[in-house]
Motif scaffolding. Structure first.
Motif, PDB file in Angstrom:
ATOM      1  N   ASP B 335     -76.431  29.459 -40.982  1.00  0.00           N
ATOM      2  CA  ASP B 335     -77.432  30.149 -40.189  1.00  0.00           C
ATOM      3  C   ASP B 335     -77.041  30.274 -38.737  1.00  0.00           C
ATOM      4  OD1 ASP B 335     -81.006  29.763 -40.548  1.00  0.00           O
ATOM      5  OD2 ASP B 335     -79.608  31.379 -41.061  1.00  0.00           O
ATOM      6  N   GLU B 336     -76.734  29.139 -38.144  1.00  0.00           N
ATOM      7  CA  GLU B 336     -76.507  29.156 -36.703  1.00  0.00           C
ATOM      8  C   GLU B 336     -75.040  28.988 -36.411  1.00  0.00           C
ATOM      9  OE1 GLU B 336     -78.939  26.238 -34.852  1.00  0.00           O
ATOM     10  OE2 GLU B 336     -80.506  26.505 -36.349  1.00  0.00           O
ATOM     11  N   GLU B 337     -74.581  29.776 -35.480  1.00  0.00           N
ATOM     12  CA  GLU B 337     -73.206  29.664 -35.049  1.00  0.00           C
ATOM     13  C   GLU B 337     -72.999  28.298 -34.372  1.00  0.00           C
ATOM     14  OE1 GLU B 337     -70.479  31.323 -35.318  1.00  0.00           O
ATOM     15  OE2 GLU B 337     -69.472  30.007 -33.926  1.00  0.00           O
ATOM     16  N   ASP B 338     -74.011  27.915 -33.624  1.00  0.00           N
ATOM     17  CA  ASP B 338     -73.864  26.674 -32.853  1.00  0.00           C
ATOM     18  C   ASP B 338     -75.108  25.817 -33.066  1.00  0.00           C
ATOM     19  OD1 ASP B 338     -74.240  25.976 -29.330  1.00  0.00           O
ATOM     20  OD2 ASP B 338     -73.531  24.704 -30.964  1.00  0.00           O
ATOM     21  N   VAL B 339     -74.915  24.761 -33.828  1.00  0.00           N
ATOM     22  CA  VAL B 339     -76.054  23.868 -34.084  1.00  0.00           C
ATOM     23  C   VAL B 339     -76.156  22.914 -32.897  1.00  0.00           C
ATOM     24  CG1 VAL B 339     -77.022  22.199 -35.670  1.00  0.00           C
ATOM     25  CG2 VAL B 339     -75.543  24.004 -36.517  1.00  0.00           C
ATOM     26  N   SER B 344     -82.343  21.199 -35.740  1.00  0.00           N
ATOM     27  CA  SER B 344     -82.267  22.394 -36.583  1.00  0.00           C
ATOM     28  C   SER B 344     -82.485  22.059 -38.040  1.00  0.00           C
ATOM     29  CB  SER B 344     -80.903  23.053 -36.439  1.00  0.00           C
ATOM     30  OG  SER B 344     -80.507  23.104 -35.107  1.00  0.00           O
TER      31      SER B 344
END
Lengths: 341, 456
Positions: B335-339, B344
């Motif tokens: 989902d996220e490029e940068d957790v 999250s």
């Protein structure tokens, strides 16, 4: 540590075991505060205590018939001073005086206890010295604080004021502890008076309880309360409430001549034995028996004293004197004692 | 021995013996007939007086004699090392028993995740974390993720710990810019979580970054976590800068901010989680560090990973009682490029358990201090091969040099001059030092050789 006589008096004033009817009484208590004659520094002067006691007994024997009935055999007195009813702080003088002749038949409740000693009468009840319960409660630390001190002791090793050459005080045992173990990192011993004394005891595994001028000391009470295994260095000592408290199982006894080997002795105790002793010490009833709490609680030291007195009942027939029989010699003892208080 | 004047009035002494004139039978008269046996090293005591008294009680005389005794000292009053070891083992056993009785019941294992890479300060940071983890009284698994490849440097460091370690690599090299570094570290941590899932490791996951400081109380506190907990992290952002103007500015900022440098859960008076406290880094933005090794303040992100602890079952593929507020690991990563933080993973932030008396106690500190990215250091911090200059110490004789003869006055002056030169060279700049040192060596060699010549 001498306050037991005061607290016992207060306890009995309001206790249910007290009766105002002398005919049904089993025991008679005479409150005499023999240690309350104080020096300007606040330490007790025992020099006039015999006269005090004598005058008190004179008073009760002339006003009521109960003393003369038994010549004191059903009376008990609290004598918490160094050598009990010998009324002197110095052992040689105490032995010389012996127990006050008038107390020959009475039951003595005292802190002093040493086997085969003149100042310990047969049938005496040994009690712990008074230690302030609230003060000790106030200094408790969480029980999961790891015990990191191996051996702990704070107090005098040489009593320079009274025994400058050494060898008299504590029969040389305390000096021996110092000389042998002052460089040993396992022994945290010194003459300082830290404010964290109670907290330190709770962080120690062994607490030394060596004799001083007399064999007993409040350290024993403090060690039991704080869960530190007492290491008792006093030959032939009689410990308080020995019938209720299994001292052999809680503490470690070291003979005075074995003091130089103290570290060997302590490190060679098997681990399970030490853990067992700590478990027994953690038992709250053990701690309760050592304390004189205000107000009194169940199974405390007052209770134990009453137990001790109860065990001596019923009085046997020699207690009561036949009419006209006199045993006590009212003029025995040093002349100085005969002066009224 | 500390003998203070307080002794005589010490309340510990059982008796009083003063100069009171009251009792005339005070003991001046009684002197023990024995010798003044002060300190003896024999093992017999000297009985002084054996008093039998005709006292009223009429008991037998005491076995314990009254009077002066010798002070028994054994001939070697020093600790025996074997006994000292025994005593320490005993202390350890007692403490273990104490922990069992009064400490955490049923302690769970701790899984520590540390992203690292080889650089000058790695040994410094990693040793700190390692020693903290070695002191943890619970079972521990240490997952070390290394950026780049698995190196011997890191491996040898980990081997010294004696802990159960899982050392894995993460393909990419650590970038220079702090922004990118933070992102890569997050990815490395996710990688480690995947490992936890694969191996089905059971325990409490904490994120121990290698430059952070952990206190032992943290490990006791995290045992209380159920599923997902948060602790307060102290942010030590004021590091590295050593300019006076900088500290002055920083102080001004602090007054303006009056914000505590702590990131963590914030609770209301009934100890329920109501929000998050973060470090207001806006004021430092202009002066913050951009790349590794520039001497400015390194700022943390909004919420650092280090402040969160999870139950490892949350990342397992299928655990029976996995709560429904937790998102799947792969889902989050995709989902996220940068957790940015483990938050999250939770759909609803209110399920987070605040630890450390509701975030009031700070037990972990965040710090980023690094040397320049291109700084060199000896591999494994072992100087091998040895440096090429060896100078004999002034006092210790060189092993294979002949014994020094007393130098005549002229030579003494030479020696002093040498020293002066050496001192002078130290203050010069680094680049010149190398050549000067060589010069000094040469002169010393000359001196030695001339002396040799002189002796023969």
């Amino acid at each position: 540590m001498f306050a037991a006589e005061i607290y016992m008096h207060r306890f009995l004033l309001s206790s249910p075991v007290r009766t105002l009817n002398p005919e049904e009484a089993d025991w008679f208590y005479t409150p005499v505060y023999t240690t309350c004659d104080l020096t300007p520094n606040g330490l007790p002067l025992p020099f006039k205590s015999p006269r005090m006691m004598r005058s008190a007994i004179q008073l009760i024997s002339s006003n009521w018939p109960y003393w003369n009935r038994t010549e004191g055999a059903d009376h008990f007195f609290i004598v918490p001073h160094d050598f009990g009813a010998c009324f002197h702080y110095q052992e040689e003088k105490a032995i010389e005086r012996g127990i006050l002749p008038l107390l020959q038949r009475a039951t003595l409740v005292q802190t002093f206890g040493q086997r085969n000693h003149v100042c310990l009468k047969d049938g005496s009840i040994t009690i712990p010295p008074y230690a302030p319960p609230q003060k000790m409660q106030a200094h408790l630390i969480p029980p999961n604080t790891p015990r990191s001190i191996f051996v702990y002791f704070r107090g005098l090793f040489y009593d320079v004021g009274n025994d400058p050459e050494g060898g008299y005080y504590a029969r040389g045992a305390r000096a021996s502890v110092w000389e042998n173990f002052k460089d040993n990192p396992l022994f945290d011993i010194s003459t300082e008076h830290p404010t964290t004394y109670y907290e330190d005891m709770q962080r120690a595994i062994f607490c030394l309880c060596p004799l001083g001028w007399a064999p007993w000391s409040p350290r024993l009470v403090e060690a039991v309360i704080f869960g530190c295994i007492p290491v008792i260095i006093a030959d032939d000592i009689v410990l308080p409430f020995a019938d209720a408290i299994p001292w052999e199982e809680i503490g470690v006894f070291v003979a005075e001549k074995d003091v130089p080997k103290l570290d060997t002795i302590l490190t060679s105790i098997p681990t399970e034995v030490i853990l067992r002793k700590q478990r027994l010490l953690a038992n709250p009833s053990m701690k309760q028996a050592m304390l004189f709490p205000q107000p009194p609680q169940s199974r405390d030291a007052f209770h134990q004293i009453l137990n001790g007195l109860a065990r001596k009942l019923p009085h046997d027939r020699s207690t009561f004197l036949k009419p006209g029989e006199k045993i006590l010699n009212w003029t025995a003892g040093p002349v100085g004692d005969l002066k009224p208080w | 021995m500390k003998l203070t004047a307080l002794q005589q009035q010490s309340r510990r002494s059982n008796s009083f013996r003063g100069s009171s004139p009251l009792d005339s039978s005070m003991d001046g008269a009684i002197k023990s007939p024995s010798t003044l046996g002060a300190v003896t090293s024999t093992s017999t005591s000297l009985p002084a007086m054996n008093l039998t008294t005709a006292a009223a009680s009429g008991t037998s005389s005491s076995r314990v004699v009254v009077g002066r005794h010798g002070i028994l000292i054994r001939p070697w009053p020093h600790p025996n090392p074997a006994e000292v070891m025994m005593a320490h083992r005993l202390i350890e056993r007692v403490q273990r028993e104490q922990r069992m009785q009064y400490g955490v019941k049923n302690p769970r294992a701790v899984i520590a995740i540390t992203p690292t890479y080889v650089r000058t300060f790695q040994t410094l940071h990693l040793t700190g974390v390692m020693h903290s983890l070695m002191n943890v009284p619970y079972d521990l698994v240490w997952i070390v993720v290394e950026a780049g490849a698995v190196t011997n440097e890191t491996a040898s460091l980990l081997a010294k710990s004696g802990l159960t370690t899982i050392h894995v690599e993460y393909g990419k090299k650590m970038p220079i810019l702090w922004e990118d570094r933070h992102k890569l570290e997050a990815k490395m941590r996710l990688h480690a979580l995947r490992l936890v899932r694969e191996k089905k490791l059971d325990g409490i996951v904490i994120f121990a970054d290698d430059s952070n400081m952990l206190s032992m109380e943290l490990f006791d506190e995290i045992q209380n976590v159920n599923q997902f907990g948060a602790v307060s992290v102290g942010i030590l952002a004021h590091s590295g800068g050593d300019g006076e103007d900088e500290t002055a500015v920083v102080q001004k900022e602090e007054e303006k901010n009056s914000g505590l440098p702590v990131q963590g859960p914030a609770c209301n008076s009934s100890n329920h989680l109501v929000g998050w406290q973060t470090f207001n880094s806006a004021t430092f933005m202009e002066r913050s560090a951009r790349y590794v090794g520039d001497r400015a303040i390194v700022l943390p992100r909004k919420m650092e990973w280090a402040g969160f602890v999870l139950n490892s079952r949350l990342v397992w593929r299928d655990a029976e009682d996995k709560p429904d507020w937790v998102r799947d690991l792969d889902e989050v990563a995709a989902d996220e490029e940068d957790v940015e933080s483990p938050l999250s993973f939770v759909k609803d932030a209110s399920v987070v358990e605040p630890l450390g008396s509701c975030g009031r106690k700070v037990m972990i500190w965040w710090l980023r201090v690094e040397a320049r990215a291109d700084s060199k250091f000896p591999a494994g911090w072992v100087i091998n091969p040895p440096l090429d200059v060896t100078v004999p110490a002034k006092r210790t004789p060189w092993p294979d040099a002949p014994p020094e003869l007393p130098l005549p006055a002229g030579e003494m002056a030479v020696v002093l001059q040498e020293n002066a030169e050496k001192h002078a060279t130290k203050t010069r700049s680094t680049r010149k030092r190398r050549s000067k040192r060589k010069h000094a060596t040469r002169t010393i060699d000359e001196r030695v050789s001339t002396r040799h010549a002189g002796e023969n």
